[in-house]
Design an enzyme around this catalytic site. Structure first.
Site, mmCIF file in Angstrom:
data_model
loop_
_atom_site.group_PDB
_atom_site.id
_atom_site.type_symbol
_atom_site.label_atom_id
_atom_site.label_comp_id
_atom_site.label_asym_id
_atom_site.label_seq_id
_atom_site.Cartn_x
_atom_site.Cartn_y
_atom_site.Cartn_z
ATOM 1 N N ASP A 402 0.869 -1.166 0.000
ATOM 2 C CA ASP A 402 0.000 0.000 0.000
ATOM 3 C C ASP A 402 0.914 1.225 0.000
ATOM 4 O OD1 ASP A 402 -2.330 1.664 0.425
ATOM 5 O OD2 ASP A 402 -1.578 1.885 2.471
ATOM 6 N N THR A 404 0.143 4.881 0.831
ATOM 7 C CA THR A 404 0.009 5.856 1.912
ATOM 8 C C THR A 404 0.142 5.194 3.283
ATOM 9 O OG1 THR A 404 -1.470 7.165 0.520
ATOM 10 C CG2 THR A 404 -1.440 7.666 2.880
ATOM 11 N N ASP A 596 -1.694 -0.970 6.094
ATOM 12 C CA ASP A 596 -1.847 -0.476 7.463
ATOM 13 C C ASP A 596 -2.916 -1.211 8.257
ATOM 14 O OD1 ASP A 596 -4.247 0.498 6.519
ATOM 15 O OD2 ASP A 596 -3.584 2.570 6.397
#
Length: 704
Positions: A402, A404, A596
């Site tokens: 991912d 961000t 995240d």
């Protein structure tokens, strides 16, 4: 087959299952890591005390003491057995020197004591394994010593033949010694949870409403309480610093060797060691909700969970038991029927075969490695939730990151400074803009302020609706405006210098000082310092690196070029990320997804290995297989490296645990007897114990 289905097939009967042939409970068993930890840490999540019945470490300590005591008592009793044994006296040419009336019965009594007292763990283990219909190592040893003692006792009371009580005694001694050494190794490998529990202090300095302090046990703390942490003390609970500044050593919790600077508003973790300053901390989480308790639960669950390799080892141990008993019977029949040797000789060969084939090392090979690797990972901020998926990580050939918060920091920062007036320097432009933006709450403003090193603050701050902001810094008027506002005010647009920055998807703002263009700042989500190194290491391991992001193609391309990615998926909404993971899987790749753990949950679940990165103090990420405490892509690399290293150790241990049988069994059966090479049961026990100790030591070498 999705990951959930593959897990159920690989994990067999679930996390609490035992491998075939492994004892459970009773005097003849010992819990190996990954198996009998039912007592566990019932109180670890509350205030760092041992779990039920003293925890599994206390159980291991009692078993170590028991094997040690039985070994030394049996060893003392073995000395007169050796002195009274006819065969030993013949070897020492002492003949009848030590003989006396009734010596045969004294020899029997001593051997019976060793058989019943020293052999009790193996006899109890035999009953336990037969009751469960899972014959294993205890069955082999118990059968061997029972046959040896039973036949020798028959000879003592009138049956023609020779006694070999001395071989029975030495066999029991060596088996007890091997178990004692093994249990010491197991205890050392499984001590991780208790070491974690001991990180917590016993008491805390709670701050009362009037500012006074009182020392209270940890279980009296509640969310909202404030505690004082003095220099060198351990932080008693997860919380937030409300006063003071200090450096905090979190190495034992997160694997981060460098102390972290903490000030008001920063989160701290219970068990971390405070540095040189004094902190006032407001408690946020206690008991089972604390970070340390979550770590303990995850480590314990991982050590109990089962892997494909562990199931295979258990099945192999069961088959080896059958092979050993069959080989012992064939050896006995061959020496009696084909070669016409006396029963005592044939029996000795049969007993030796069964002893040397004991699968104890095999049963220990995988659990020991699992215990060491899990503890090793936890000490480095790498928490394994699912053993089977962690084992699959060694096969990963594509990693999807991912963007961000994973490859980038998830917050704006200045990446480029463009000087438009030679009377200014880059640092000066950044400082002027930051001084004006310091009073703004806009994300771009915060990014500029965080990127600037100066502490100047402008005055006369005003927002220019739809354009930007204005303020006064050191007597100069400074405007910070958007590219559109810059052009609308009639300033010449430097397309050659600004165009490439905008093409990369960066946000550009212009600085106008006293009515003249001074410069421009380009901002973007800052790339983590370790992202490029992480992808380089993965590529060196033969793994393709990809990125998935909701940002547009320009931003994705800019990040990919700087990080060194092989492929990117841009403009992907969170609910579509799992589809991209599946797309890569359909190419035949084993995929690890690193995100995240929040909006990446579906993708983490779809991946062959889900790695939640940057969990911080919230480690209970239910969709991930591996949880990384730090927001560092390098830790994802470490997870894969540890998986590969763990697999190598498992293979090595399985080789040491079973490979020696190819040579040892024929020797035990007596195939080299015509050359004068013959293994006694005691020598067979030595070889078996050596292989087991090698397995235990090799597992410990994983730390290297």
């Amino acid at each position: 087959m999705d990951k959930g289905e593959s897990r159920s097939s690989e994990q067999g009967t679930g996390p609490d299952a035992e491998p075939a042939g492994a004892p459970e409970g009773g005097a003849g068993s010992h819990d190996t890591p990954g198996e009998g930890r039912r007592g566990g840490h019932g109180k670890h999540g509350e205030h760092g005390e041992h779990g039920q019945d003293g925890g599994h470490a206390g159980h291991h300590a009692m078993m170590v003491a028991d094997f040690r005591k039985r070994f030394f008592v049996s060893l003392v009793a073995t000395v007169p057995v050796l002195a009274l044994s006819p065969m030993i006296r013949e070897w020492l040419t002492v003949g009848e020197t030590l003989a006396f009336p009734g010596d045969a019965y004294l020899l029997f009594a001593l051997a019976a004591f060793i058989f019943l007292y020293g052999g009790k763990p193996f006899l109890a283990g035999l009953a336990d394994e037969l009751r469960k219909k899972r014959p294993g190592m205890m069955t082999l040893v118990a059968v061997a010593i029972t046959v040896a003692f039973g036949y020798s006792a028959s000879v003592t009371f009138g049956v023609p033949g020779k006694v070999f009580y001395w071989e029975l005694a030495t066999l029991v001694d060596i088996m007890l010694l091997g178990h004692w050494i093994e249990m010491r190794s197991v205890m050392g490998a499984s001590r991780a949870l208790d070491e974690l529990a001991r990180l917590m202090p016993a008491r805390a300095h709670r701050i009362a409403v009037d500012g006074s302090e009182e020392d209270v046990p940890l279980d009296e703390l509640a969310p909202g309480d404030r505690v004082r942490v003095r220099p060198g003390e351990k932080i008693p609970a997860d919380g937030e610093v409300v006063d003071g500044e200090s450096s905090v050593n979190e190495a034992m919790l997160t694997g981060e060797s460098k102390p972290a600077e903490k000030a008001s508003g920063d989160a701290v973790v219970g068990g971390a060691v405070n540095g040189e300053g004094t902190l006032a901390v407001e408690v946020r989480k206690t008991g089972k909700d604390s970070y340390l308790s979550q770590v303990i639960r995850l480590v314990d669950k991982a050590q109990k969970s089962r892997s494909r390799g562990q199931d295979l080892a258990g099945r192999a141990a069961a088959w080896l038991t059958v092979i050993a008993i069959a080989a012992g019977a064939v050896t006995l029949a061959a020496w009696l029927g084909l070669f016409g040797r006396e029963f005592v000789f044939a029996l000795e060969r049969s007993v030796t075969v069964m002893v040397i084939t004991c699968p104890h090392a095999l049963g220990l090979a995988v659990p020991l490695v699992i215990a060491v690797s899990t503890a090793l990972g936890a000490g480095r901020g790498l928490l394994v939730r699912d053993r089977a998926s962690f084992e699959r990580a060694r096969l990963v050939d594509a990693v999807l990151f991912d963007k961000t918060g994973t490859l980038t920091e998830g917050r704006f920062g200045v990446t480029d400074t463009v000087v438009l007036d030679e009377g200014f320097e880059e640092a000066e432009i950044l400082e002027l803009v930051a001084a004006v933006e310091r009073d703004s709450e806009h994300p771009i403003a915060r990014g500029i302020v965080e990127s600037a090193k100066g502490s100047k603050r402008g005055s006369d701050f005003a927002s220019l609706r739809g354009k930007g902001v204005r303020g006064t810094v050191d007597g100069r008027e400074v405007k910070v405006v958007s590219p559109k506002a810059f052009e609308n005010e009639g300033y010449p647009f430097p397309a050659e210098r600004i165009g490439p920055l905008q093409a990369e998807g960066k946000t550009v703002v212009f600085a106008v000082v006293d009515g003249k263009p001074a410069g421009a700042l380009a901002l973007a989500d800052r790339i983590r310092e370790t992202s490029k190194e992480a992808t380089a290491r993965l590529k060196a391991m033969g793994i393709r690196c990809m990125m998935i992001t909701g940002d547009d193609e320009r931003v994705a391309r800019w990040v990919a070029e700087r990080v060194g990615l092989d492929e990117t998926f841009a403009g992907v909404l969170p609910d579509r990320k799992a589809e991209k993971v599946k797309e890569v899987q359909e190419r035949g790749a084993v995929v690890a997804m690193t995100g995240d753990g929040v909006n990446d949950a579906p993708a983490l679940a779809q991946a062959d290995v889900g790695i939640a990165i940057g969990a911080g103090t919230d480690v209970a990420v239910e969709t991930a297989d591996v949880v990384l405490v730090k927001s560092d892509p390098l830790h994802a690399v470490e997870a894969i490296r540890l998986s590969r290293a763990t697999y190598r150790k498992i293979v090595q241990n399985l080789f040491w645990a079973t490979g020696y049988n190819a040579v040892a069994i024929p020797l035990a059966a007596g195939v080299l007897y015509p050359l004068g090479i013959l293994l006694s049961p005691a020598a067979g026990a030595i070889l078996m114990s050596v292989s087991t100790v090698v397995v235990a030591l090799n597992a410990r070498r994983l730390r290297i």
